[in-house]
Design an enzyme around this catalytic site. Structure first.
Site, PDB file in Angstrom:
ATOM      1  N   UNK A 191      60.254 136.990 -75.043  1.00 52.77           N
ATOM      2  CA  UNK A 191      60.051 135.546 -74.916  1.00 52.77           C
ATOM      3  C   UNK A 191      60.184 134.810 -76.241  1.00 52.77           C
TER       4      UNK A 191
ATOM      5  N   GLY B 147      55.678 118.480 -64.580  1.00 51.08           N
ATOM      6  CA  GLY B 147      54.643 118.976 -65.482  1.00 51.08           C
ATOM      7  C   GLY B 147      55.077 120.244 -66.179  1.00 51.08           C
TER       8      GLY B 147
ATOM      9  N   GLU C  56      54.051 123.290 -65.268  1.00 55.93           N
ATOM     10  CA  GLU C  56      53.552 124.337 -64.380  1.00 55.93           C
ATOM     11  C   GLU C  56      54.405 125.595 -64.492  1.00 55.93           C
ATOM     12  OE1 GLU C  56      50.820 124.150 -62.772  1.00 55.93           O
ATOM     13  OE2 GLU C  56      50.372 122.025 -62.491  1.00 55.93           O
TER      14      GLU C  56
ATOM     15  N   ASP D 168      54.710 134.447 -63.193  1.00 58.32           N
ATOM     16  CA  ASP D 168      54.605 133.022 -62.885  1.00 58.32           C
ATOM     17  C   ASP D 168      54.108 132.785 -61.466  1.00 58.32           C
ATOM     18  OD1 ASP D 168      55.404 132.143 -65.380  1.00 58.32           O
ATOM     19  OD2 ASP D 168      57.522 132.105 -64.857  1.00 58.32           O
TER      20      ASP D 168
ATOM     21  N   HIS E  28      72.810 138.979 -59.623  1.00 55.69           N
ATOM     22  CA  HIS E  28      74.048 138.492 -60.222  1.00 55.69           C
ATOM     23  C   HIS E  28      74.167 139.060 -61.629  1.00 55.69           C
ATOM     24  CE1 HIS E  28      77.483 135.816 -60.589  1.00 55.69           C
ATOM     25  NE2 HIS E  28      77.048 135.470 -61.790  1.00 55.69           N
TER      26      HIS E  28
ATOM     27  N   ASP F 239      49.909 131.603 -67.273  1.00 51.13           N
ATOM     28  CA  ASP F 239      50.086 132.883 -67.957  1.00 51.13           C
ATOM     29  C   ASP F 239      50.548 132.608 -69.381  1.00 51.13           C
ATOM     30  OD1 ASP F 239      52.607 132.036 -67.070  1.00 51.13           O
ATOM     31  OD2 ASP F 239      53.366 134.071 -66.811  1.00 51.13           O
TER      32      ASP F 239
END
Length: 343
Positions: free
Chosen positions: A16, A46, A48, A89, A138, A225
């Site tokens: 990340u 937002g 989220e 998520d 994919h 998270d």
């Protein structure tokens, strides 16, 4: 043999930490507007973790996607971590993942196909544990290796856990220690002890499924998270969204043992400094290197949850009984000063 491939040497940034920084992302999505579909419960307006779309009175879809670069060298383990990171998520919203599609960007000219096969096997292993079905995917031939999932989950619209609904008086709980981005940087540099590498890898391969199920059962008031924007970035999103202040006891925030020594050695990802540059304006009480693990971009990080005090105590007790890691690290207060205050 695929176990001799050093995937981390083939990418600029790991996990990340390779994501676009918060400032650039905010600028890029600034003009995207929310759909006016009345069935859209949570959209792009937002910060989220996933979108929520109602398909029935008591049923909604949870939609998310996440793609990362390698942060470990073993292909199977990378695939499992990438899948756990994408599934997280859905768990953060209180949902249950049901289907997923592979998204693979693969340098076919520099890696044998068996490496991709091992990555996909690792992803499938995580999906099997999650009880979700792989329904397709994919691939794209690319110079830099990346892998992730598009995930669909299900949830009762009345039980969605959002990241902007913390309340003054709530207690703040986290379910994994911090520092995986720093350890991944050390892995890439071949400057990490095997025991520390194994410990960070273990945390990243753990699904947030059990913690999320317990979170919902214990009536969490808000959750997210901890991923690419680091603990401080995601805590800021929660505090700003709810118009409250998070008072955090720095000494109680869990960090993987050995991470401070890596910081002393300069093994800090660029994403950590990007996060600090963007979010330090929202922080007071503490500063400097002690906060670096809290700016560190996490991959497959833990859940950051708020509960009413009695529910928090129930969660912590039950987590201990079920063998889950959980630490109470602070309290939500009425807004005043900065969104985050460290003591």
């Amino acid at each position: 043999m695929t176990d001799k491939v050093r995937l981390t040497t083939m990418v600029q940034a790991a996990g990340u930490a390779a994501k676009l920084g918060p400032a650039g992302l905010e600028e890029a999505i600034h003009d995207i507007t929310r759909s006016d579909d009345p069935n859209l419960i949570v959209g792009v307006e937002g910060a989220e973790d996933a979108g929520i779309y109602r398909i029935g009175d008591n049923l909604a879809l949870v939609e998310t996607t996440d793609i990362i670069t390698p942060l470990v060298d073993d292909p199977f383990t990378f695939g499992r971590i990438a899948a756990a990171n994408a599934l997280s998520d859905v768990y953060a919203m209180g949902g249950r993942p049901v289907t997923a599609m592979n998204l693979a960007f693969f340098p076919a000219c520099s890696l044998p196909t068996k490496v991709l096969a091992a990555i996909l096997a690792g992803g499938s292993d995580a999906l099997k544990e999650a009880g979700a079905c792989l329904v397709g995917g994919h691939t794209v031939e690319d110079n830099e290796l990346k892998f992730g999932l598009a995930v669909t989950g299900l949830i009762d619209p009345a039980r969605v856990v959002r990241n902007c609904t913390a309340r003054p008086g709530d207690l703040i709980v986290i379910t994994k220690p911090l520092g995986t981005g720093i350890v991944s940087t050390a892995i890439k540099a071949e400057m990490v002890e095997p025991v520390l590498e194994a410990e960070a890898t273990r945390w990243m391969t753990i699904l947030n499924a059990q913690a999320a199920e317990l979170m919902v059962a214990c009536r969490a008031t808000a959750a997210t998270d901890v991923t690419g924007f680091g603990f401080i970035g995601h805590a800021c999103e929660m505090a700003l969204g709810a118009k409250v202040t998070f008072r955090i006891e720095l000494a109680r925030v869990p960090v993987i043992p050995g991470v401070p020594a890596l910081i002393d050695d300069g093994l800090v990802p660029a994403g950590c400094y990007r996060n600090r540059q963007h979010y330090e304006q929202h922080v007071s009480g503490k500063s400097g290197d002690p906060l670096l693990p809290l700016f560190d971009p996490q991959t497959s990080g833990g859940l950051l949850i708020t509960f009413a005090p009695d529910d928090a105590r129930t969660f912590l007790s039950r987590a201990g009984e079920e063998g889950l890691f959980a630490a109470c690290i602070g309290e939500v207060e009425p807004a005043g000063g900065t969104p985050l205050v460290f003591v």
